[in-house]
Design a protein around this motif. Structure first.
Motif, short mmCIF file in Angstrom:
data_model
loop_
_atom_site.label_atom_id
_atom_site.label_comp_id
_atom_site.label_asym_id
_atom_site.label_seq_id
_atom_site.Cartn_x
_atom_site.Cartn_y
_atom_site.Cartn_z
N HIS A 15 0.82 -1.22 0.00
CA HIS A 15 0.00 0.00 0.00
C HIS A 15 0.86 1.27 0.00
O HIS A 15 0.41 2.33 -0.43
CB HIS A 15 -0.95 0.01 1.21
CG HIS A 15 -0.23 -0.04 2.52
ND1 HIS A 15 0.34 -1.19 3.01
CD2 HIS A 15 0.03 0.92 3.43
CE1 HIS A 15 0.92 -0.93 4.17
NE2 HIS A 15 0.74 0.34 4.45
N LEU A 16 2.10 1.15 0.45
CA LEU A 16 2.95 2.34 0.55
C LEU A 16 3.33 2.90 -0.82
O LEU A 16 3.69 4.07 -0.94
CB LEU A 16 4.24 2.00 1.33
CG LEU A 16 4.03 1.53 2.77
CD1 LEU A 16 5.35 1.14 3.40
CD2 LEU A 16 3.34 2.62 3.59
N VAL A 17 3.26 2.05 -1.86
CA VAL A 17 3.64 2.53 -3.20
C VAL A 17 2.47 2.52 -4.17
O VAL A 17 2.66 2.73 -5.37
CB VAL A 17 4.81 1.70 -3.80
CG1 VAL A 17 6.10 2.01 -3.09
CG2 VAL A 17 4.51 0.21 -3.76
N MET A 18 1.26 2.28 -3.68
CA MET A 18 0.12 2.20 -4.60
C MET A 18 -0.72 3.47 -4.62
O MET A 18 -1.79 3.50 -5.22
CB MET A 18 -0.77 1.00 -4.25
CG MET A 18 -0.11 -0.37 -4.48
SD MET A 18 0.82 -0.53 -6.03
CE MET A 18 -0.43 -0.19 -7.23
N GLY A 19 -0.23 4.53 -4.00
CA GLY A 19 -0.95 5.80 -4.05
C GLY A 19 -2.19 5.80 -3.16
O GLY A 19 -2.39 4.89 -2.35
N SER A 20 -3.02 6.83 -3.33
CA SER A 20 -4.19 6.94 -2.45
C SER A 20 -5.42 6.34 -3.15
O SER A 20 -5.51 6.31 -4.38
CB SER A 20 -4.44 8.41 -2.10
OG SER A 20 -4.52 9.15 -3.27
#
Ligand code: SF4
Ligand code: SF4
Length: 291
Positions: free
Chosen positions: A42-47
């Motif tokens: 989730h840290l690199v998948m954006g909002s």
């Protein structure tokens, strides 16, 4: 729903780097992070526009009602898991308790009951047609494999028909990895060129084969030890396993990940290697799906 799983025999080999790049390149509508002990996709998948959380309950745990307990010690005598803590007030260690209910049956005064304990949280993120399933285990409970299965089920239940889903698997070789592997069409193994990582790679390949899941291999940071990388290539050749590429050590990718950016957006040595590996992975996957 066809599934490509990214796996590694141990943590920290770049599995999430590969998974996040594949998700961006494929514009996947369905993806999941099965690393429930330390999820970080989730840290690199954006909002996301919508987030839905639900409690995950593990095995029920025993509890003692101290008002009823007469300190007879029968529960302490029968517990094989050393979960009963004796004393003036008898207590149960919820982490050690396996919920077998033996103590409950021997208690002469009915002071023991069981209740489900929350051990994790499932999360489902939405962004347009995209669905991202993940979870966090909040307490070591021996239910990691079951929670991984729940993450995959949540994705299936909330996804429309989609060509391919990308799964970031669990590291290691235990129960959660078996749960990650169940029902996938292809497992792409990410290895680092070290003796221990090579050994773990062989074990996780063996698990995949037992489950009749086709495998392919890539080596991340191959230039850290080209000799062992070569040995992995030879191993794959002898075993008839597709070897899909080598990713160089690349500070730009690490810097991008640290900023929460997807490596697919870069034009750097590792990012370009990942793009080539993605194309080859799709080819191998399509061959297996067609069979
Ligand atoms: S339920 Fe089983 S494991 Fe838990 S305290 Fe009772 S005997 Fe021990
Ligand atoms: S068996 Fe029941 S009464 Fe005896 S110590 Fe355990 S909880 Fe207390």
């Amino acid at each position: 729903m066809h599934q490509i799983l990214i796996l590694s025999g141990k943590g920290g080999t770049g599995k999430t780097t590969v998974a996040s790049t594949f998700i961006a390149l494929s514009q996947a509508k369905a993806y999941a992070d099965c690393d429930v002990d330390a999820p970080n996709l989730h840290l690199v998948m954006g909002s996301f526009t919508k987030e839905q959380a639900s409690d995950y309950f593990g095995l029920p745990k025993a509890m003692i009602d101290s008002d009823l307990c007469t300190a007879c010690s029968r529960c302490f005598a029968v517990c094989r898991f050393d979960a009963v803590i004796p004393g003036p007030t008898y207590r149960i260690d919820p982490i050690a308790c396996e919920g077998c209910t033996y103590c409950l049956h021997v208690c002469p005064v009915g002071a023991i009951s069981t209740k489900p304990v929350k051990v994790g949280e499932l999360k489902l993120y939405e962004r347009g047609e995209e669905r991202f399933s993940t979870a966090t285990l909040t307490m070591g409970s021996g239910t990691t494999g079951k929670l991984v299965s729940e993450v995959k089920k949540q994705l299936r239940d909330n996804t429309q028909e989609t060509e391919v889903a990308i799964l970031d698997g669990s590291p290691g070789i235990g129960c959660p990895v078996i749960a990650s592997l169940a029902g996938v069409d292809l497992a792409l193994m990410v290895a680092e060129p070290s003796v221990s990582a090579f050994s773990d790679l062989k074990r996780v390949i063996s698990s995949a084969r037992q489950l009749q899941v086709p495998v392919a291999v890539v080596v991340n940071k191959y230039d850290m030890n080209p000799t062992i990388c070569g040995e992995i290539e030879v191993f794959c050749f002898k075993e008839g396993i597709p070897f899909l590429g080598k990713i160089p050590y690349d500070g730009q990718v690490i810097a991008a990940l640290n900023k929460g950016e997807n490596p697919a957006c870069l034009n750097s040595p590792a990012s370009n290697a990942l793009k080539s590996i993605y194309s080859k992975t799709l080819q191998v996957w399509k061959e297996h799906v067609r069979q």
